[in-house]
Design a protein around this motif. Structure first.
Motif, PDB file in Angstrom:
ATOM      1  N   LYS A   1       9.181 -54.203 -44.899  1.00  0.00           N
ATOM      2  CA  LYS A   1       9.629 -55.602 -44.900  1.00  0.00           C
ATOM      3  C   LYS A   1       9.691 -56.123 -43.460  1.00  0.00           C
ATOM      4  O   LYS A   1       9.610 -55.335 -42.509  1.00  0.00           O
ATOM      5  CB  LYS A   1      10.997 -55.716 -45.575  1.00  0.00           C
TER       6      LYS A   1
ATOM      7  N   TYR B   1       9.102 -54.175 -39.841  1.00  0.00           N
ATOM      8  CA  TYR B   1      10.139 -54.141 -38.796  1.00  0.00           C
ATOM      9  C   TYR B   1       9.538 -54.560 -37.438  1.00  0.00           C
ATOM     10  O   TYR B   1       9.826 -53.975 -36.389  1.00  0.00           O
ATOM     11  CB  TYR B   1      10.771 -52.749 -38.686  1.00  0.00           C
TER      12      TYR B   1
ATOM     13  N   SER C   1      17.083 -44.631 -44.872  1.00  0.00           N
ATOM     14  CA  SER C   1      16.836 -43.596 -43.850  1.00  0.00           C
ATOM     15  C   SER C   1      18.052 -42.703 -43.651  1.00  0.00           C
ATOM     16  O   SER C   1      17.927 -41.472 -43.612  1.00  0.00           O
ATOM     17  CB  SER C   1      16.489 -44.242 -42.511  1.00  0.00           C
TER      18      SER C   1
ATOM     19  N   ARG D   1      13.709 -44.455 -49.771  1.00  0.00           N
ATOM     20  CA  ARG D   1      13.251 -45.746 -49.243  1.00  0.00           C
ATOM     21  C   ARG D   1      13.544 -45.847 -47.739  1.00  0.00           C
ATOM     22  O   ARG D   1      14.344 -46.667 -47.300  1.00  0.00           O
ATOM     23  CB  ARG D   1      13.963 -46.907 -49.967  1.00  0.00           C
TER      24      ARG D   1
ATOM     25  N   GLY E   1      13.252 -46.890 -43.912  1.00  0.00           N
ATOM     26  CA  GLY E   1      12.712 -47.949 -43.075  1.00  0.00           C
ATOM     27  C   GLY E   1      12.823 -47.547 -41.614  1.00  0.00           C
ATOM     28  O   GLY E   1      11.870 -47.046 -41.008  1.00  0.00           O
ATOM     29  N   ILE E   2      14.009 -47.704 -41.060  1.00  0.00           N
ATOM     30  CA  ILE E   2      14.187 -47.590 -39.608  1.00  0.00           C
ATOM     31  C   ILE E   2      13.684 -46.258 -39.051  1.00  0.00           C
ATOM     32  O   ILE E   2      13.123 -46.227 -37.949  1.00  0.00           O
ATOM     33  CB  ILE E   2      15.681 -47.836 -39.230  1.00  0.00           C
TER      34      ILE E   2
ATOM     35  N   TYR F   1      17.103 -52.224 -35.238  1.00  0.00           N
ATOM     36  CA  TYR F   1      16.489 -53.062 -36.282  1.00  0.00           C
ATOM     37  C   TYR F   1      16.280 -54.477 -35.742  1.00  0.00           C
ATOM     38  O   TYR F   1      15.222 -55.089 -35.910  1.00  0.00           O
ATOM     39  CB  TYR F   1      17.400 -53.205 -37.505  1.00  0.00           C
TER      40      TYR F   1
HETATM   41  C1  LIG Z   1      15.653 -52.371 -45.849  1.00  0.00           C
HETATM   42  C2  LIG Z   1      15.966 -51.517 -47.016  1.00  0.00           C
HETATM   43  C3  LIG Z   1      15.830 -50.123 -46.950  1.00  0.00           C
HETATM   44  C4  LIG Z   1      15.490 -49.395 -45.669  1.00  0.00           C
HETATM   45  O1  LIG Z   1      16.661 -49.208 -44.902  1.00  0.00           O
HETATM   46  P1  LIG Z   1      16.653 -48.397 -43.515  1.00  0.00           P
HETATM   47  O2  LIG Z   1      18.069 -48.381 -43.104  1.00  0.00           O
HETATM   48  O3  LIG Z   1      15.801 -49.182 -42.577  1.00  0.00           O
HETATM   49  O4  LIG Z   1      16.080 -47.066 -43.818  1.00  0.00           O
HETATM   50  C5  LIG Z   1      16.047 -49.399 -48.108  1.00  0.00           C
HETATM   51  N1  LIG Z   1      16.406 -50.005 -49.262  1.00  0.00           N
HETATM   52  C6  LIG Z   1      16.562 -51.341 -49.355  1.00  0.00           C
HETATM   53  C7  LIG Z   1      16.959 -51.942 -50.634  1.00  0.00           C
HETATM   54  C8  LIG Z   1      16.355 -52.136 -48.236  1.00  0.00           C
HETATM   55  O5  LIG Z   1      16.517 -53.464 -48.331  1.00  0.00           O
END
Ligand SMILES: *Cc1c(COP(=O)(O)O)cnc(C)c1O
Length: 356
Positions: A35, A39, A193, A208, A210-211, A341
């Motif tokens: 998303k 990042y 994460s 899921r 992200g960071i 972030y």
């Molecule tokens: C952004 C998001 C993530 C990722 O989170 P991180 O802290 O960056 O790993 C996971 N799940 C949902 C629903 C998110 O919106």
């Protein structure tokens, strides 16, 4: 030559970080969360670097469609779901998974004629109190969804508020999730994460991250290096001017820094209009000509100043790393009173992005 600031995206680091995550959660599939334009790294670039990822999770509907049109065949999940029946229909057409988190989504699924059934992620509010159905309603909603010809599969999903803070943890949300879903035979997705690294018990079917993909630590008490992660972005620029100060001279807007002796300072082509945080104070680390030093005075729109007093070899054109491979973005974020972030997402249009 053009203005020297650029963000270099390290494809190998992205691939490495994805593998680190897969090793931490060996029995789960992993959505790479892309998303907010990956990042700030460029969603398409991240997808290219992770072309073997199990799936991609995103919020922006248009980008999700583009990925399908570019031939990406892995699962794609819309983390916030759809905002219209039309988007729902397009999810069906392009095989895009969607989160559902409020009653209108159920109505749309029930009575929109779809070309094909969709895979839904039923988002349960277990304590974050942002998106999601009241957790206790899960069994009844799963029953409803299973009765809908438009629904191909249901995955149970929740999101943790404090997986990154060991003192707070996830116990309360995790217990509530387990209680309300105990009798439901559905796949599950819980871990961001922080939970990937800290709570193996919630890896479940899909994680899921992200960071962590981008090489930043989700934790205050552990560095990215501690977790085996590598920086996916280096923000760099160059010195475009050098000034000599006498004791008593000041630097920049507001004259917030005063030299207490003779100093040599450099002016860097990087300011808050590039995405560098304006609140980074004097002392925020920066690397010039390979040597760590500090920024001085206020960050302005297009420039910031750095201390070159102990870097005699630094001159006009010397390379400056604002964060990246040699200077953790987490250290810069901490100095500026924010999180990585925000810094990643704040990189602006005028910064050219290069792949290495
Ligand atoms: C952004 C998001 C993530 C990722 O989170 P991180 O802290 O960056 O790993 C996971 N799940 C949902 C629903 C998110 O919106």
């Amino acid at each position: 030559m053009s203005r020297p600031i650029e963000a270099v995206i390290h494809s190998n680091a992205l691939a490495h970080n994805y593998q680190v995550i897969k090793q931490r959660a060996p029995n789960a599939r992993a959505f790479a969360v892309i998303k907010a334009n990956g990042y700030g790294h460029g969603a398409a670039r991240v997808v290219a670097a992770l072309r073997n990822a199990d799936g991609f999770a995103i919020l922006e509907f248009g980008t999700a469609l583009q990925l399908r049109q570019q031939g990406i065949t892995q699962p794609i999940l819309l983390l916030e779901g759809v905002f219209s029946r039309d988007e729902l229909q397009q999810c069906a057409q392009h095989n895009i998974m969607l989160a559902i988190h409020q009653a209108q989504h159920l109505d749309w699924l029930r009575d929109t004629p779809l070309n094909a059934p969709v895979d839904v992620f039923l988002k349960l509010n277990t304590g974050m109190n942002r998106l999601g159905f009241v957790a206790e309603s899960a069994p009844a909603i799963v029953d409803q969804l299973r009765a809908m010809p438009n629904v191909a599969s249901v995955t149970l999903m929740t999101h943790f508020a404090t997986a990154d803070e060991p003192e707070k943890g996830i116990a309360k949300q995790w217990h509530r999730f387990q209680t309300v879903t105990a009798d439901l035979d559905c796949p599950r997705s819980l871990a961001n994460s922080a939970a990937v690294f800290a709570y193996p018990e919630v890896h479940a079917d899909w994680v899921r991250p992200g960071i962590a993909l981008y090489g930043s630590s989700p934790f205050a008490h552990l560095s990215a290096a501690d977790l085996g992660l590598q920086a996916a972005m280096t923000l760099r620029s160059r010195i475009i001017a050098v000034q000599h100060l006498q004791a008593g001279d000041t630097v920049g807007y507001g004259a917030t820094f005063t030299a207490d002796r003779e100093m040599r300072i450099g002016v860097v082509a990087c300011g808050y209009a590039d995405g560098y945080p304006r609140h980074a104070p004097t002392g925020t680390p920066v690397i010039v000509a390979g040597q760590t030093t500090r920024i001085l005075g206020r960050v302005s729109m297009d420039m910031l100043c750095v201390d070159l007093t102990d870097i005699p070899q630094a001159q006009i054109d010397s390379e400056v790393e604002l964060w990246g491979a040699h200077l953790s973005i987490d250290a810069v974020a901490q100095a500026a009173g924010t999180i990585a972030y925000e810094l990643m997402c704040a990189i602006t249009q005028r910064v050219s992005i290069r792949l290495d």
